[in-house]
Design a protein around this motif. Structure first.
Motif, PDB file in Angstrom:
ATOM      1  N   GLU A 181       1.056  -1.429   0.193  1.00 12.08           N
ATOM      2  CA  GLU A 181      -0.153   0.008  -0.090  1.00 12.08           C
ATOM      3  C   GLU A 181       0.907   1.311  -0.288  1.00 12.08           C
ATOM      4  N   ALA A 182       1.724   1.232   0.738  1.00 13.53           N
ATOM      5  CA  ALA A 182       2.838   2.381   0.797  1.00 13.53           C
ATOM      6  C   ALA A 182       3.492   2.642  -0.380  1.00 13.53           C
ATOM      7  N   LEU A 202      -8.803   7.260  12.990  1.00 11.53           N
ATOM      8  CA  LEU A 202      -7.994   8.174  12.156  1.00 11.53           C
ATOM      9  C   LEU A 202      -7.886   7.890  10.709  1.00 11.53           C
ATOM     10  N   PHE A 203      -8.347   9.114   9.840  1.00 12.42           N
ATOM     11  CA  PHE A 203      -8.406   8.744   8.470  1.00 12.42           C
ATOM     12  C   PHE A 203      -7.184   9.909   7.820  1.00 12.42           C
ATOM     13  N   VAL A 204      -6.450   9.453   6.972  1.00 15.37           N
ATOM     14  CA  VAL A 204      -5.364  10.528   6.603  1.00 15.37           C
ATOM     15  C   VAL A 204      -5.808  10.441   4.835  1.00 15.37           C
ATOM     16  N   VAL A 257      -6.368   6.322   4.065  1.00 12.36           N
ATOM     17  CA  VAL A 257      -5.330   5.555   5.058  1.00 12.36           C
ATOM     18  C   VAL A 257      -6.243   5.626   6.282  1.00 12.36           C
ATOM     19  N   HIS A 258      -6.897   4.279   6.880  1.00 12.32           N
ATOM     20  CA  HIS A 258      -7.569   4.277   7.997  1.00 12.32           C
ATOM     21  C   HIS A 258      -6.414   3.719   9.302  1.00 12.32           C
ATOM     22  N   CYS A 301      -4.211  -0.541   9.992  1.00 10.30           N
ATOM     23  CA  CYS A 301      -3.502   0.523   9.374  1.00 10.30           C
ATOM     24  C   CYS A 301      -3.844  -0.171   7.750  1.00 10.30           C
ATOM     25  N   ALA A 302      -4.658   0.532   7.148  1.00 12.59           N
ATOM     26  CA  ALA A 302      -5.328  -0.055   5.925  1.00 12.59           C
ATOM     27  C   ALA A 302      -5.658   0.995   4.849  1.00 12.59           C
TER      28      ALA A 302
END
Length: 286
Positions: free
Chosen positions: A35-36, A54-56, A68-69, A117-118
């Motif tokens: 994913e990264a 948290l959502f980025v 990203v969750h 972390c997804a």
């Protein structure tokens, strides 16, 4: 587990450090490597939280963008280091690293120990939020959603306030403290509360948690009960902050001097003052 104010503060720190900047995204530990690689070189748009989620948001060139969750769980940390001279090599089990350099100096943020972390879709984010109760720190929160659940439930209000599907972001400290401040026993059934009592709980949480975001600690005592006002020693606890009952078992209540009580409710310790928060007794006639 971090309470909601910690996640909101983290979202603000991430946004301040990276928003509008191209970020290097990596997974030194390797668990988020695929994913990264997809996100590396994207522009970080901002971060937000809902309760303990948290959502980025990143602009990866796609129409929908990328999300990203993150859920820190019990031991997770997401440490943001802004305005550093240079980004150092990662240390330990870093699941996700965000980094930038250029004008304004360098910055990096390392995620460790999170249970989630997804890379998720907008629909998956909506599903997470849909399973969560209203968050007192969000301007778009609807407290009536929580009240709809609380006033129909026979469960103790102390349990309902910790149910993230009822109310998002409240943890054990805020639960104990808001119930003390509202003079409500934690074992009082939710369906015995009046709507005005619930509104007072909500309004108090909005103020207390916003202050937690601002200061980075939980302080719940009034001006008349601070160490300075009472001539007492400051509280010594790894959670920090001045509180009325949380983790003060056997110590005198700051208001009435009765010893603070404790018990276990659904696997978590509850704290209350038996004089300031008397047991609820229904006035209904059988």
């Amino acid at each position: 587990m971090p309470e909601g104010h910690t996640l909101h503060r983290l979202a603000l720190d991430l946004t301040a450090a990276f928003a509008g900047r191209v970020v290097a995204v990596s997974s030194p530990q390797g668990r988020f490597a695929d994913e990264a690689a997809l996100l590396d070189g994207a522009v970080l748009v901002g971060a937000e939280s809902w309760g303990k989620h948290l959502f980025v948001h990143l602009d990866d060139g796609s129409e929908a963008g990328a999300l990203v969750h993150v859920h820190l769980g019990l031991i997770g940390t997401f440490a943001v280091h802004a305005a550093v001279d240079a980004v150092p090599p990662p240390v330990g089990q870093v699941r996700l690293r965000l980094a930038r350099s250029g004008p304004g100096g360098a910055a990096y943020a390392d995620l460790r120990g999170a249970i989630t972390c997804a890379l998720v879709t907008a629909e998956q984010r909506a599903a997470v939020i849909g399973r969560s109760g209203p968050d007192p720190l969000r301007a778009d929160a609807d407290p009536d959603r929580a009240w709809h659940r609380i006033h129909r439930s026979r469960k103790p209000v102390g349990a309902l306030l910790m149910d993230q599907g009822v109310l998002a972001g409240v943890g054990n400290v805020y639960r104990a403290e808001v119930l003390f401040r509202q003079r409500l026993h934690p074992l009082r059934p939710g369906n015995t509360l009046r709507v005005g009592q619930w509104q007072s709980i909500w309004d108090d949480l909005v103020v207390l948690m916003a202050e937690g975001v601002r200061t980075g600690r939980i302080d719940t005592v009034g001006p008349e009960h601070t160490p300075e006002a009472m001539g007492r020693d400051p509280r010594r606890d790894d959670h920090g902050g001045e509180v009325y009952v949380y983790r003060r078992t056997g110590q005198p209540c700051l208001v009435c001097q009765r010893r603070v009580s404790t018990a276990v409710l659904e696997g978590r310790n509850i704290f209350w003052c038996s004089r300031c928060q008397p047991v609820f007794r229904s006035r209904a006639v059988g």
